[in-house]
Design a protein around this motif. Structure first.
Motif, PDB file in Angstrom:
ATOM      1  N   ALA A  41       3.157 -10.960  -9.712  1.00  0.00           N
ATOM      2  CA  ALA A  41       3.877 -10.903  -8.433  1.00  0.00           C
ATOM      3  C   ALA A  41       3.727 -12.195  -7.633  1.00  0.00           C
ATOM      4  O   ALA A  41       4.667 -12.611  -6.947  1.00  0.00           O
ATOM      5  N   ALA A  98       6.425 -14.559  -8.510  1.00  0.00           N
ATOM      6  CA  ALA A  98       7.804 -14.105  -8.315  1.00  0.00           C
ATOM      7  C   ALA A  98       8.586 -15.037  -7.392  1.00  0.00           C
ATOM      8  O   ALA A  98       8.050 -15.577  -6.421  1.00  0.00           O
ATOM      9  N   LEU A 114      11.526  -7.783 -10.366  1.00  0.00           N
ATOM     10  CA  LEU A 114      10.475  -6.957  -9.779  1.00  0.00           C
ATOM     11  C   LEU A 114      11.082  -6.283  -8.552  1.00  0.00           C
ATOM     12  O   LEU A 114      11.970  -6.839  -7.915  1.00  0.00           O
ATOM     13  N   SER A 125      11.396  -5.707  -4.977  1.00  0.00           N
ATOM     14  CA  SER A 125      10.934  -6.404  -3.766  1.00  0.00           C
ATOM     15  C   SER A 125      10.580  -5.426  -2.644  1.00  0.00           C
ATOM     16  O   SER A 125       9.958  -5.817  -1.674  1.00  0.00           O
TER      17      SER A 125
END
Length: 195
Positions: free
Chosen positions: A163, A166, A185, A187
């Motif tokens: 993460a 990201a 991913l 959000s």
């Protein structure tokens, strides 16, 4: 947990075959993952083997403490029609898996993202090994496909590292790039992945 299919074998047959499965695991599993996707043996019943959500393997109520034995069994593991089986060229025995059979316990964040599991497998995040997210925004459960439909749940520390890398994708949603693809991913997550 998926309900096992009706056992059409003779009483005790699956238990009697446990020794044969162990022998096949030792023979086939020592060389790495066996070509179980090519094998379509007959169903022989259920074995009292459970892979718990924490990644531990239990046989007849006791943990399998030898990592080499777990690895051998993992190498003949097959996912088929929503169930997990131990498979040899001549027999298929059902087992129970509480969540995913593997845990992704580490991740390499180079040009490509590579996950490493608790049983020694590695998989590059790509079209054949996709990232999937289940659960809820408060309790997300991230997974990566390791091989032939067998998944690993990504542990918390590895997911946090993922993460942190990201970036916004084409539609503005957060994700990561690996193998030339954008892997999205969620959000909107507000919680931590389950461990």
């Amino acid at each position: 947990m998926v309900k096992p299919p009706k056992d059409t074998s003779q009483p005790g047959q699956a238990a009697d075959r446990a020794a044969g499965i162990a022998e096949a695991a030792a023979r086939e599993g020592l060389r790495g993952p066996a070509p179980v996707h090519l094998w379509n043996p007959r169903y022989c019943g259920e074995m009292d083997l459970v892979i718990r959500a924490d990644g531990s393997w239990w046989h007849e109520g006791s943990p399998i403490g030898r990592p080499a034995m777990v690895r051998m069994f993992a190498n003949i593991l097959k996912f088929e029609e929503g169930r997990h089986y131990l498979v040899t060229p001549v027999e298929k025995i059902g087992i129970q898996v509480e969540d995913a059979p593997f845990i992704a316990v580490d991740v390499d964040l180079g040009d490509d993202i590579v996950f490493h599991t608790n049983i020694g497998d590695s998989a590059r995040l790509d079209a054949d090994h996709p990232l999937t997210i289940e659960g809820t925004p408060d309790l997300p459960r991230p997974y990566v496909t390791i091989r032939n439909g067998l998944r690993a749940r990504i542990d918390r520390k590895s997911f946090y590292r993922l993460a942190e890398r990201a970036t916004p994708g084409p539609d503005g949603r957060l994700g990561v790039r690996s193998a030339g693809l954008f892997h999205e991913l969620e959000s909107s997550w507000q919680g931590s992945p389950q461990t």
